[in-house]
Design a protein around this motif. Structure first.
Motif, PDB file in Angstrom:
ATOM      1  N   GLY A  12      -3.629 -23.945  19.157  1.00 16.86           N
ATOM      2  CA  GLY A  12      -2.668 -23.536  18.133  1.00 16.86           C
ATOM      3  C   GLY A  12      -1.389 -22.934  18.564  1.00 16.86           C
ATOM      4  O   GLY A  12      -0.288 -23.166  18.251  1.00 16.86           O
ATOM      5  N   VAL A  13      -1.438 -22.018  19.595  1.00 20.02           N
ATOM      6  CA  VAL A  13      -0.335 -21.327  20.257  1.00 20.02           C
ATOM      7  C   VAL A  13       0.596 -22.116  21.128  1.00 20.02           C
ATOM      8  O   VAL A  13       1.603 -22.232  21.090  1.00 20.02           O
ATOM      9  N   TYR A  14      -0.117 -23.343  21.680  1.00 25.19           N
ATOM     10  CA  TYR A  14       0.489 -24.495  22.288  1.00 25.19           C
ATOM     11  C   TYR A  14       1.352 -25.108  21.458  1.00 25.19           C
ATOM     12  O   TYR A  14       2.587 -25.447  21.708  1.00 25.19           O
ATOM     13  N   LEU A  15       0.924 -25.469  20.268  1.00 29.00           N
ATOM     14  CA  LEU A  15       1.509 -26.323  19.323  1.00 29.00           C
ATOM     15  C   LEU A  15       2.734 -25.563  18.618  1.00 29.00           C
ATOM     16  O   LEU A  15       3.974 -26.275  18.467  1.00 29.00           O
ATOM     17  N   THR A  16       2.757 -24.310  18.484  1.00 26.25           N
ATOM     18  CA  THR A  16       3.570 -23.476  17.797  1.00 26.25           C
ATOM     19  C   THR A  16       4.818 -23.005  19.048  1.00 26.25           C
ATOM     20  O   THR A  16       5.883 -23.130  18.399  1.00 26.25           O
ATOM     21  N   GLU A  17       4.456 -22.723  20.191  1.00 31.50           N
ATOM     22  CA  GLU A  17       5.368 -22.355  20.888  1.00 31.50           C
ATOM     23  C   GLU A  17       5.813 -23.391  22.113  1.00 31.50           C
ATOM     24  O   GLU A  17       7.030 -23.541  22.180  1.00 31.50           O
ATOM     25  N   ALA A  18       5.013 -24.157  22.320  1.00 37.58           N
ATOM     26  CA  ALA A  18       5.382 -25.220  23.491  1.00 37.58           C
ATOM     27  C   ALA A  18       6.150 -26.262  22.703  1.00 37.58           C
ATOM     28  O   ALA A  18       6.889 -26.847  23.438  1.00 37.58           O
ATOM     29  N   LEU A  19       5.510 -26.660  21.699  1.00 41.46           N
ATOM     30  CA  LEU A  19       6.000 -27.876  20.812  1.00 41.46           C
ATOM     31  C   LEU A  19       6.927 -27.663  19.665  1.00 41.46           C
ATOM     32  O   LEU A  19       7.623 -28.481  19.139  1.00 41.46           O
ATOM     33  N   GLY A  20       6.974 -26.404  19.402  1.00 36.82           N
ATOM     34  CA  GLY A  20       7.692 -25.911  18.130  1.00 36.82           C
ATOM     35  C   GLY A  20       7.306 -26.291  16.885  1.00 36.82           C
ATOM     36  O   GLY A  20       8.127 -26.445  15.983  1.00 36.82           O
ATOM     37  N   PHE A  21       6.127 -26.637  16.646  1.00 29.97           N
ATOM     38  CA  PHE A  21       5.556 -26.870  15.485  1.00 29.97           C
ATOM     39  C   PHE A  21       5.414 -25.684  14.529  1.00 29.97           C
ATOM     40  O   PHE A  21       5.131 -24.369  14.828  1.00 29.97           O
ATOM     41  N   THR A  22       5.277 -25.682  13.301  1.00 31.59           N
ATOM     42  CA  THR A  22       5.051 -24.637  12.247  1.00 31.59           C
ATOM     43  C   THR A  22       3.770 -24.269  12.347  1.00 31.59           C
ATOM     44  O   THR A  22       2.842 -25.094  12.704  1.00 31.59           O
ATOM     45  N   MET A  23       3.263 -22.806  11.755  1.00 33.15           N
ATOM     46  CA  MET A  23       2.072 -22.655  11.793  1.00 33.15           C
ATOM     47  C   MET A  23       0.987 -23.705  10.878  1.00 33.15           C
ATOM     48  O   MET A  23      -0.087 -23.644  11.347  1.00 33.15           O
ATOM     49  N   LYS A  24       1.822 -23.938   9.712  1.00 28.98           N
ATOM     50  CA  LYS A  24       1.013 -24.905   9.028  1.00 28.98           C
ATOM     51  C   LYS A  24       0.698 -26.358   9.501  1.00 28.98           C
ATOM     52  O   LYS A  24      -0.488 -26.754   9.582  1.00 28.98           O
ATOM     53  N   GLU A  25       1.579 -26.575  10.206  1.00 31.47           N
ATOM     54  CA  GLU A  25       1.351 -27.935  10.952  1.00 31.47           C
ATOM     55  C   GLU A  25       0.501 -27.742  11.973  1.00 31.47           C
ATOM     56  O   GLU A  25      -0.323 -28.740  12.429  1.00 31.47           O
ATOM     57  N   ALA A  26       0.337 -26.715  12.548  1.00 32.08           N
ATOM     58  CA  ALA A  26      -0.643 -26.303  13.743  1.00 32.08           C
ATOM     59  C   ALA A  26      -1.917 -26.211  13.086  1.00 32.08           C
ATOM     60  O   ALA A  26      -3.092 -26.852  13.799  1.00 32.08           O
ATOM     61  N   LEU A  72     -11.043 -19.321  16.754  1.00 26.16           N
ATOM     62  CA  LEU A  72     -10.237 -20.624  17.690  1.00 26.16           C
ATOM     63  C   LEU A  72      -9.084 -20.894  16.960  1.00 26.16           C
ATOM     64  O   LEU A  72      -8.408 -21.775  17.465  1.00 26.16           O
ATOM     65  N   SER A  73      -8.821 -20.458  15.715  1.00 26.02           N
ATOM     66  CA  SER A  73      -7.800 -20.895  14.849  1.00 26.02           C
ATOM     67  C   SER A  73      -6.659 -19.745  14.772  1.00 26.02           C
ATOM     68  O   SER A  73      -5.696 -19.458  15.301  1.00 26.02           O
ATOM     69  N   THR A  74      -7.085 -18.890  13.780  1.00 23.67           N
ATOM     70  CA  THR A  74      -5.915 -17.796  13.271  1.00 23.67           C
ATOM     71  C   THR A  74      -6.180 -16.530  14.103  1.00 23.67           C
ATOM     72  O   THR A  74      -5.032 -16.169  14.276  1.00 23.67           O
ATOM     73  N   LEU A  75      -7.090 -16.173  14.621  1.00 23.98           N
ATOM     74  CA  LEU A  75      -7.023 -14.968  15.573  1.00 23.98           C
ATOM     75  C   LEU A  75      -6.242 -15.097  16.880  1.00 23.98           C
ATOM     76  O   LEU A  75      -5.715 -14.157  16.970  1.00 23.98           O
ATOM     77  N   PRO A  76      -6.194 -16.266  17.519  1.00 24.21           N
ATOM     78  CA  PRO A  76      -5.176 -16.359  18.702  1.00 24.21           C
ATOM     79  C   PRO A  76      -3.901 -16.185  18.135  1.00 24.21           C
ATOM     80  O   PRO A  76      -3.091 -15.635  18.590  1.00 24.21           O
ATOM     81  N   LEU A  77      -3.433 -16.747  16.897  1.00 23.19           N
ATOM     82  CA  LEU A  77      -2.115 -16.829  16.472  1.00 23.19           C
ATOM     83  C   LEU A  77      -1.811 -15.142  16.036  1.00 23.19           C
ATOM     84  O   LEU A  77      -0.849 -14.943  15.935  1.00 23.19           O
ATOM     85  N   TYR A  78      -3.033 -14.609  15.369  1.00 25.65           N
ATOM     86  CA  TYR A  78      -2.925 -13.283  14.922  1.00 25.65           C
ATOM     87  C   TYR A  78      -2.431 -12.415  16.249  1.00 25.65           C
ATOM     88  O   TYR A  78      -1.573 -11.519  16.217  1.00 25.65           O
ATOM     89  N   MET A  94      -7.246 -23.478   6.054  1.00 22.93           N
ATOM     90  CA  MET A  94      -7.597 -22.489   5.131  1.00 22.93           C
ATOM     91  C   MET A  94      -6.963 -21.177   5.766  1.00 22.93           C
ATOM     92  O   MET A  94      -6.025 -20.339   4.945  1.00 22.93           O
ATOM     93  N   GLY A  95      -7.062 -20.888   6.842  1.00 28.27           N
ATOM     94  CA  GLY A  95      -6.662 -19.697   7.442  1.00 28.27           C
ATOM     95  C   GLY A  95      -5.279 -19.752   7.529  1.00 28.27           C
ATOM     96  O   GLY A  95      -4.509 -18.637   7.308  1.00 28.27           O
ATOM     97  N   THR A  96      -4.561 -20.517   8.463  1.00 32.62           N
ATOM     98  CA  THR A  96      -3.270 -20.664   8.666  1.00 32.62           C
ATOM     99  C   THR A  96      -2.404 -20.554   7.090  1.00 32.62           C
ATOM    100  O   THR A  96      -1.088 -20.073   7.079  1.00 32.62           O
ATOM    101  N   THR A  97      -3.080 -21.478   6.205  1.00 32.40           N
ATOM    102  CA  THR A  97      -2.386 -21.337   4.895  1.00 32.40           C
ATOM    103  C   THR A  97      -2.376 -20.217   4.089  1.00 32.40           C
ATOM    104  O   THR A  97      -1.379 -19.855   3.821  1.00 32.40           O
ATOM    105  N   ILE A  98      -3.145 -19.401   4.204  1.00 29.63           N
ATOM    106  CA  ILE A  98      -3.182 -18.045   3.563  1.00 29.63           C
ATOM    107  C   ILE A  98      -2.368 -17.010   4.426  1.00 29.63           C
ATOM    108  O   ILE A  98      -1.786 -16.376   3.795  1.00 29.63           O
TER     109      ILE A  98
END
Length: 421
Positions: free
Chosen positions: A40-54, A247-253, A372-376
């Protein structure tokens, strides 16, 4: 100190060499597990995806895992657990290399699906293998040993991954590939000449002994027609939806709210593996047979809900560690006993299908949990997400209490009927 050492020796005693070797293989495999915790961190930071796309990509990973769990369970019953595990470890490992060249959303989505499909074929085959090599009285401890190895590896993989990610996220894929392929090579060397690789012959759908009620393993031929088990795996998926926030929202948090560096994120995730590694086997040895699963499992789910609620008590780094410790204790209370229930409701001819459906419940949760986690979190806030998850944990806990209690009662009744026959 001598008493502690004796306690550990007793907890690990009596397990077969094959069970130890399976655990060693999973330790090697999981020690290289660096990609998923940081995906998730790789997709949002290295590739520039939004949190929803991740979140969508992570959900696609879960969709592939659902298909992999089903296919792996079916193939285990058809061709045996050895071939499925070897294929998943070696081919699945090699697939990580393709991510060195994928950057577009569509390409990554397809690659993630194929990767998780092949990788998650391993789970039902590995579970069937553990059940095959374990003594009946040691099944729960054999699963706990395997989970201990997984968690020891997970205490290494994310920590190592955090240091590697600080250099380049691309190296994570190389490390994961090498870990899987090394595990596959070791697995082939040790187990290629072992007995029990071939699928068991199917038996009659129902056998009645002296006009008595047939035993559970004889009566239930398919997990997809076992209504009580279907409710059980549905509730297990609910638990997994909560747990997979790890493995999804906690690392992003950790990254977006606390602005932690990769090394600190990896350290927090590694704490989970370390706690489970140190405590689970001892807990199962001391408590597992003394407290009913219908109490242990629901309490564990409530502890998981509490771990999320604690995150809303303030903005302090020590709260992250308390929450991670509670999440880890929840895992200890729930997961080894969930696996035991699945083994007890199956036999040699359908264990691959039962364990396949059991792993599918986790894989299905991996589809829903990230989205669910990233959308909320994106639409409302992380605080709202943690309250929602805490409330959901209460619902899942109550459901599991009644279902597991019913399973235990039914098992006891049928055992009495068989003894009476």
């Amino acid at each position: 100190m001598k008493k502690i050492l004796r306690l550990y020796r007793n907890a690990f005693g009596g397990l077969s060499r094959s069970a130890w070797m399976l655990s060693l293989i999973m330790f090697i495999n999981r020690s290289g597990a660096m990609v998923i915790p940081f995906l998730g961190v790789y997709l949002t930071e290295a590739l520039g995806f939004t949190m929803k796309e991740a979140g969508i990509i992570l959900s696609i990973y879960g969709l592939g895992a659902v298909c992999g769990g089903f296919l792996g369970g079916w193939l285990t019953d058809k061709i045996g657990h050895f071939k499925v595990q070897f294929f998943s470890l070696t081919v699945g490992g090699s697939l990580y290399f393709m991510f060195l060249f994928l950057e577009k959303f569509e390409h990554i989505a397809i690659g993630v699906f194929v990767l998780s499909l092949v990788n998650d074929m391993l789970r039902p085959a590995n579970a069937s293998s553990i059940a095959h090599y374990a003594k009946p009285e040691n099944v729960t401890r054999a699963f706990s040993l395997n989970r201990m190895a997984l968690n020891l590896g997970f205490s290494i993989g994310p920590a190592l991954g955090g240091m590697i990610a600080a250099i380049s996220y691309k190296y994570l894929f190389v490390g994961d590939a090498l870990g899987c392929m090394m595990a596959g090579l070791f697995f082939y060397i040790y187990f290629r000449n072992k007995q029990g690789h071939r699928p068991q012959k199917k038996v009659a759908t129902e056998t009645i002994v002296n006009d008595a009620t047939p035993t559970l393993s004889e009566k239930v031929r398919s997990p997809y027609t076992d209504s009580l088990y279907l409710v059980f795996v549905l509730l297990n998926a609910g638990f997994a939806m909560l747990f997979f926030q790890l493995l999804s929202t906690l690392p992003l948090y950790y990254r977006q709210v606390y602005v932690l560096p990769e090394q600190s994120i990896g350290g927090l995730l590694a704490l989970n593996g370390f706690i489970v590694f140190m405590i689970e086997m001892i807990f199962v040895y001391l408590i597992g047979d003394k407290i009913k699963k219908s109490w242990l499992i629901p309490i564990g789910v409530l502890v998981l809900g509490l771990s999320f609620a604690i995150l809303n008590l303030g903005h302090h780094i020590f709260l992250l560690y308390i929450a991670m410790a509670l999440l880890s204790f929840s895992e200890i209370l729930v997961m080894p006993f969930m696996a035991t229930i699945s083994v007890e409701r199956s036999n040699n001819s359908n264990r691959g299908s039962y364990m396949g459906l059991y792993t599918i419940s986790y894989a299905a949760a991996h589809v829903v949990a990230p989205y669910m986690g990233t959308t909320i979190a994106a639409r409302y806030s992380f605080d709202t997400l943690w309250w929602v998850l805490s409330a959901f944990a209460i619902v899942v806990s109550v459901g599991l209490y009644f279902v597991v209690k019913k399973i235990d009662q039914k098992k006891f009744t049928e055992q009495i009927a068989v003894i009476g026959a």
